[in-house]
Design a protein around this motif. Structure first.
Motif, PDB file in Angstrom:
ATOM      1  N   LEU A 126       0.867  -1.182   0.000  1.00 11.17           N
ATOM      2  CA  LEU A 126       0.000   0.000   0.000  1.00 11.17           C
ATOM      3  C   LEU A 126       0.906   1.235   0.000  1.00 11.17           C
ATOM      4  N   HIS A 127       0.788   2.027  -1.058  1.00 12.24           N
ATOM      5  CA  HIS A 127       1.620   3.238  -1.192  1.00 12.24           C
ATOM      6  C   HIS A 127       0.758   4.459  -0.894  1.00 12.24           C
ATOM      7  N   ILE A 128       1.219   5.276   0.024  1.00 14.29           N
ATOM      8  CA  ILE A 128       0.496   6.499   0.391  1.00 14.29           C
ATOM      9  C   ILE A 128       1.422   7.667   0.076  1.00 14.29           C
ATOM     10  N   ALA A 129       0.939   8.622  -0.736  1.00 11.87           N
ATOM     11  CA  ALA A 129       1.806   9.734  -1.164  1.00 11.87           C
ATOM     12  C   ALA A 129       1.155  11.079  -0.880  1.00 11.87           C
ATOM     13  N   THR A 169       5.096   3.731   2.652  1.00 17.04           N
ATOM     14  CA  THR A 169       4.687   2.482   2.002  1.00 17.04           C
ATOM     15  C   THR A 169       4.513   1.417   3.073  1.00 17.04           C
ATOM     16  N   ILE A 170       3.385   0.702   2.987  1.00 13.75           N
ATOM     17  CA  ILE A 170       3.149  -0.398   3.926  1.00 13.75           C
ATOM     18  C   ILE A 170       3.222  -1.697   3.116  1.00 13.75           C
ATOM     19  N   CYS A 178       4.178  -4.402   9.762  1.00  6.07           N
ATOM     20  CA  CYS A 178       3.421  -3.521  10.656  1.00  6.07           C
ATOM     21  C   CYS A 178       4.167  -2.195  10.776  1.00  6.07           C
ATOM     22  N   VAL A 179       3.498  -1.142  10.331  1.00  6.78           N
ATOM     23  CA  VAL A 179       4.053   0.213  10.441  1.00  6.78           C
ATOM     24  C   VAL A 179       3.289   0.910  11.555  1.00  6.78           C
ATOM     25  N   VAL A 180       4.027   1.528  12.480  1.00  8.47           N
ATOM     26  CA  VAL A 180       3.372   2.211  13.596  1.00  8.47           C
ATOM     27  C   VAL A 180       3.548   3.716  13.432  1.00  8.47           C
TER      28      VAL A 180
END
Lengths: 265, 213
Positions: free
Chosen positions: B16-19, B33-34, B39-41
């Motif tokens: 999952l890319h968030i820009a 990017t996840i 797990c990204v906190v």
């Protein structure tokens, strides 16, 4: 059918109960006498003025005049729907949300009746068209106001539940289905109650008026049935349009709840 | 609920890319990017806009920036399809039906997750109004997990829980990431961040710092 002639003393007798109630209100400090008397005086002034105006409109018997009066009545109803709302939108929705259901359903059902069941030689004859659109506007005004108030109240109160459904993959219509169904039900309560109690609990106003004016009761009942069917249809149509428009107004094409568009009184 | 699905078969390894996702000018923007299975906190002071960013990623509020999974761009697919792939569980979720089980799309799968999260079976027949906030929070997690999203955004998922129960939830989150689920978790608990995060970012009014060592 001979109209009942009413004298000034007849009105005084009719108003005596109001005067007694007002006197009791003063005596018992109920503070209802002022609004009661003001409302009664306002009603008398309104109906006398309307009676005088309709005399001219009926005497003129011209389609542009009839249509202008109908348009004025619709505009007043649209404004009334707006003023009855606890939640207000900006932009076109400010009057459009309540106005479109009222205008579309009243025009459609009145037109349907005047061109079919209640057809006269001149279908826009003011003595038929204006009272008919008036009674239909009364019903759609109530239905639309109730439906919109219920729907917007519930959407505000149940925002988290709606968003929970959207988050789980529901589209906006699915997420608002229960609420729009409850709103439609509430909007139609007056119409359903009116039909359920007709003739048993209450005597409908038009039928009462016609019987008092000397019409055969069965003929008056038939006329009332026709009117009630038209009113039910108009109420249902206005509620369907109002709830659909409300869903479109409080959400967007990305199926998001947009309560920022709504201001609460 | 919509029953349709996205046309192309999803690749479970896609990230999952968030820009530059943000509420707008003057608000912090998030770019990260996840990857699947990580797990990204995200942490940061209260009120800085962490929950707002999660709502924006899942397309629940209008904003700016973009999000995609592989080459599937959020704006090019219906929002309800995007939310089936990217689930968001707020800190206090809403409930709309009389019983908990009415909210579960797959009741047997939901029942299988009750014990691992320390919840008794009888809760399925309860009214959401009769439950504690901690029970509701875990049931909301189950409600989202049984729909098998590709990514989950969790807003303080253990905020209402005692430490032992919070560890149960963390264990379930770790198990889910091992099965390929990508997680973005908002947390204020340094110990939890240390236990869970593959990467840790800190959000402030000026932007995002990270990943922290």
């Amino acid at each position: 059918m001979t109209p009942v002639e009413l004298s000034f003393s007849d009105f005084l007798i009719a108003a005596s109960s109001l005067l007694i109630a007002s006197a009791l209100s003063v005596r018992l400090s109920l503070r209802m006498h002022a609004p009661l008397v003001v409302a009664a005086l306002r009603m008398i002034a309104q109906l006398v003025l309307v009676g005088i105006a309709l005399r001219y409109v009926i005497a003129a018997s011209r389609a542009p005049v009839t249509l202008s009066v109908a348009a004025l009545m619709i505009a007043a109803a649209v404004r009334e729907v707006h003023s009855r709302q606890k939640h207000h939108f900006s932009g076109w929705r400010r009057y459009g949300l309540g106005g479109l259901p009222v205008a579309v359903s009243a025009v459609f059902i009145t037109g349907l009746a005047l061109t079919t069941a209640l057809r006269q030689d001149e279908w826009l004859a003011p003595q038929h068209a204006i009272p008919l659109i008036g009674i239909i506007l009364g019903t759609v005004l109530n239905s639309t106001s109730l439906a919109l108030n219920t729907m917007l109240d519930k959407i505000h109160r149940e925002r988290r539940a709606i968003e929970a459904q959207l988050l789980l993959g529901a589209d906006r219509r699915t997420a608002l289905r229960e609420i729009s169904s409850a709103a439609a039900h509430n909007g139609l309560i007056p119409v359903i109650n009116q039909m359920a109690g007709a003739g048993i609990i209450t005597m409908p106003g038009i039928m009462t008026g016609q019987i008092l004016a000397g019409m055969d009761p069965l003929a008056a009942a038939r006329y009332q049935i026709l009117l009630m069917l038209l009113l039910a249809g108009a109420g249902a149509l206005s509620v369907v349009i109002a709830t659909r428009l409300c869903i479109a107004s409080v959400t967007d094409h990305r199926h998001r709840l947009r309560l920022g568009r709504v201001a609460q009184d | 609920m919509q029953s349709g699905s996205v046309s192309a078969a999803p690749d479970p390894t896609e990230a999952l890319h968030i820009a530059n996702v943000s509420k707008g000018a003057g608000f912090p923007a998030l770019t990260l990017t996840i990857p699947a299975g990580e797990c990204v906190v995200l942490s940061g002071p209260s009120g800085v806009g962490k929950s707002t960013l999660l709502r924006l990623i899942v397309d629940l509020d209008p904003g700016i920036g973009s999000a995609r999974i592989g080459n599937r761009i959020r704006e090019e697919i219906p929002a309800y399809e995007w939310r089936k792939m990217v689930a968001y569980v707020p800190a206090d979720s809403g409930w709309w039906a009389p019983r908990v089980s009415d909210h579960m799309s797959d009741e047997s799968r939901a029942r299988s997750l009750l014990a691992p999260l320390g919840l008794p079976e009888r809760l399925m027949a309860s009214s959401p109004d009769d439950l504690s906030s901690g029970e509701r929070q875990r049931l909301a997690l189950i409600r989202a997990m049984i729909r098998q999203p590709r990514f989950m955004l969790l807003d303080e998922p253990t905020a209402s829980l005692d430490p032992a129960t919070a560890r149960l939830v963390e264990n379930e989150m770790i198990r889910a990431t091992k099965n390929g689920l990508g997680l973005l978790v908002v947390s204020h608990d340094p110990d939890q961040i240390a236990r869970l995060s593959d990467r840790h970012y800190v959000l402030s009014a000026t932007g995002v710092a990270g990943p922290l060592p």
